[in-house]
Design an enzyme around this catalytic site. Structure first.
Site, PDB file in Angstrom:
ATOM      1  N   LYS A 147      41.768  10.593 -27.869  1.00 42.62           N
ATOM      2  CA  LYS A 147      41.826  11.316 -29.131  1.00 42.62           C
ATOM      3  C   LYS A 147      41.088  12.653 -29.020  1.00 42.62           C
ATOM      4  O   LYS A 147      41.494  13.651 -29.591  1.00 42.62           O
ATOM      5  CB  LYS A 147      41.162  10.445 -30.201  1.00 42.62           C
ATOM      6  CG  LYS A 147      41.440  10.894 -31.585  1.00 42.62           C
ATOM      7  CD  LYS A 147      40.921   9.889 -32.565  1.00 42.62           C
ATOM      8  CE  LYS A 147      42.011   8.921 -32.948  1.00 42.62           C
ATOM      9  NZ  LYS A 147      41.695   8.113 -34.088  1.00 42.62           N
ATOM     10  N   LYS A 183      42.861  11.852 -19.049  1.00 46.65           N
ATOM     11  CA  LYS A 183      43.176  10.504 -19.546  1.00 46.65           C
ATOM     12  C   LYS A 183      43.525  10.587 -21.040  1.00 46.65           C
ATOM     13  O   LYS A 183      43.064  11.501 -21.741  1.00 46.65           O
ATOM     14  CB  LYS A 183      42.014   9.551 -19.291  1.00 46.65           C
ATOM     15  CG  LYS A 183      40.857   9.651 -20.226  1.00 46.65           C
ATOM     16  CD  LYS A 183      39.940   8.456 -20.002  1.00 46.65           C
ATOM     17  CE  LYS A 183      38.871   8.442 -21.075  1.00 46.65           C
ATOM     18  NZ  LYS A 183      37.942   7.358 -21.005  1.00 46.65           N
ATOM     19  N   LYS A 241      26.387  14.076 -20.005  1.00 48.10           N
ATOM     20  CA  LYS A 241      26.124  14.323 -21.431  1.00 48.10           C
ATOM     21  C   LYS A 241      25.126  15.467 -21.632  1.00 48.10           C
ATOM     22  O   LYS A 241      25.223  16.224 -22.588  1.00 48.10           O
ATOM     23  CB  LYS A 241      25.585  13.047 -22.108  1.00 48.10           C
ATOM     24  CG  LYS A 241      26.648  12.002 -22.341  1.00 48.10           C
ATOM     25  CD  LYS A 241      27.541  12.374 -23.499  1.00 48.10           C
ATOM     26  CE  LYS A 241      28.597  11.323 -23.738  1.00 48.10           C
ATOM     27  NZ  LYS A 241      29.554  11.701 -24.780  1.00 48.10           N
TER      28      LYS A 241
END
Ligand code: SF4
Length: 325
Positions: free
Chosen positions: A196, A193, A113
């Site tokens: 959205k 994978k 992150k």
């Protein structure tokens, strides 16, 4: 044995969510007491500003509609939103006092992150595993359904629980992982994978026509350039979906792919038809739920009420252990 699982409010659910998590949730509620939480506070670690958070409410509603239409039963399972039970934030703060910072800084997803959202490396990202632990143990969850990629997080949660119990006396059971047996579902691009954020998904609530259109646009085995080329089903994301939606014909599909007996266009049509047939009851139920605008609110209120009754008892116990009377 109580099951706990949390999922971020990502809005409409897709085929990957369905076969990877939701079907498992439905199965577990037949065997255990289950608590399923939509973790909106976690979502804030990646959102910034009024525009970005304005989608949260709609996403929660869409997600819950999909869960209910897929068979989650609010009579059997507790379905609620994380922030509706504010006790979790208190327990998060208390657990942060027993968790060494070095444990948090070594978490791989934190490091990822720091790279992927350089402009917003907030404190919540470091504390994420503590909040996740608070989510689970506030309800004394004993089983946590997870994919292999989430195992390090659960191991850290177990370490935090062990440390708390060691310092203050046994209070929380150590949550156990229940590994999902479903392999990672790749998206329509065939490489990443299904998600959205990569726009490579097929939503459960798509119309039959939209489903056909999305499936027909998918990438397949990259080595199969011409219709006459034999294919490699094990490398093809379309084949991996066949295993869930055209189960009766999956062996035949593999055979015909390898011998070039079927072309990718026909193979995709067969899959799209299988998905639409499988999802017809889901879509009908979803339409019915959508026609009852107050129902989602009722489910969430009732879920928060039931969750809070458990949370209040656990929090009092933990406070007492820590001398916070
Ligand atoms: Fe994939 Fe089907 Fe084409 Fe084989 S025939 S490569 S399984 S889409």
């Amino acid at each position: 044995m109580r099951v706990f699982s949390g999922a971020r409010p990502t809005g409409r659910q897709h085929l990957g969510n369905y076969v990877g998590a939701i079907q498992n949730y439905v199965k577990l509620q037949r065997e255990h007491e289950c608590i399923y939480c939509i973790v909106d506070i976690h979502a804030l670690t990646s959102l910034e500003g009024a525009e970005e958070v304005s989608h949260l409410k709609g996403n929660i509603r869409e997600m819950l509609l999909d869960w209910l239409a897929a068979g989650l039963d609010p009579e059997k399972s507790i379905l609620f939103v994380q922030s509706h039970v504010p006790e979790v934030m208190q327990l998060h703060t208390m657990l942060s006092m027993v968790t060494p910072l070095s444990w948090l800084l070594r978490v791989p997803t934190f490091k990822e992150k720091v790279h992927s959202q350089k402009e917003n490396v907030n404190y919540g990202l470091v504390g994420y595993p503590i909040l996740m632990t608070a989510d689970i143990i506030l309800y004394k969850g004993e089983i946590v359904p997870v994919g292999e990629d989430q195992l390090p997080h659960l191991e850290l949660a177990r370490e935090i629980v062990r440390r708390f119990n060691h310092l203050y006396g046994y209070t929380f059971p150590e949550p156990q992982a229940k590994l999902t047996t479903v392999p990672l579902i790749r998206g329509l691009d065939g490489t990443q994978k299904m998600s959205k954020s990569y726009n490579n998904q097929v939503d459960l609530a798509s119309s039959p026509e939209e489903t056909v259109e999305r499936i027909m646009s998918a990438f397949t085995d990259p080595s199969r350039k011409y219709r006459r080329d034999p294919g490699h089903p094990e490398l093809c994301n379309i084949y991996s979906l066949h295993q869930f939606f055209t189960a009766g014909r999956v062996a035949e599909v593999a055979l015909e792919c390898r011998s070039a007996g079927i072309g990718c266009v026909d193979c995709k049509k067969l899959l799209a038809k299988g998905i639409n047939t499988n999802l017809e009851p889901f879509r009908e139920r979803r339409r019915e739920l959508e026609s009852r605008p107050d129902y989602i609110e009722e489910v969430l209120q009732e879920g928060a009420c039931r969750a809070r009754a458990i949370a209040e008892v656990t929090l009092s116990e933990a406070k007492m252990r820590m001398g916070l009377t």
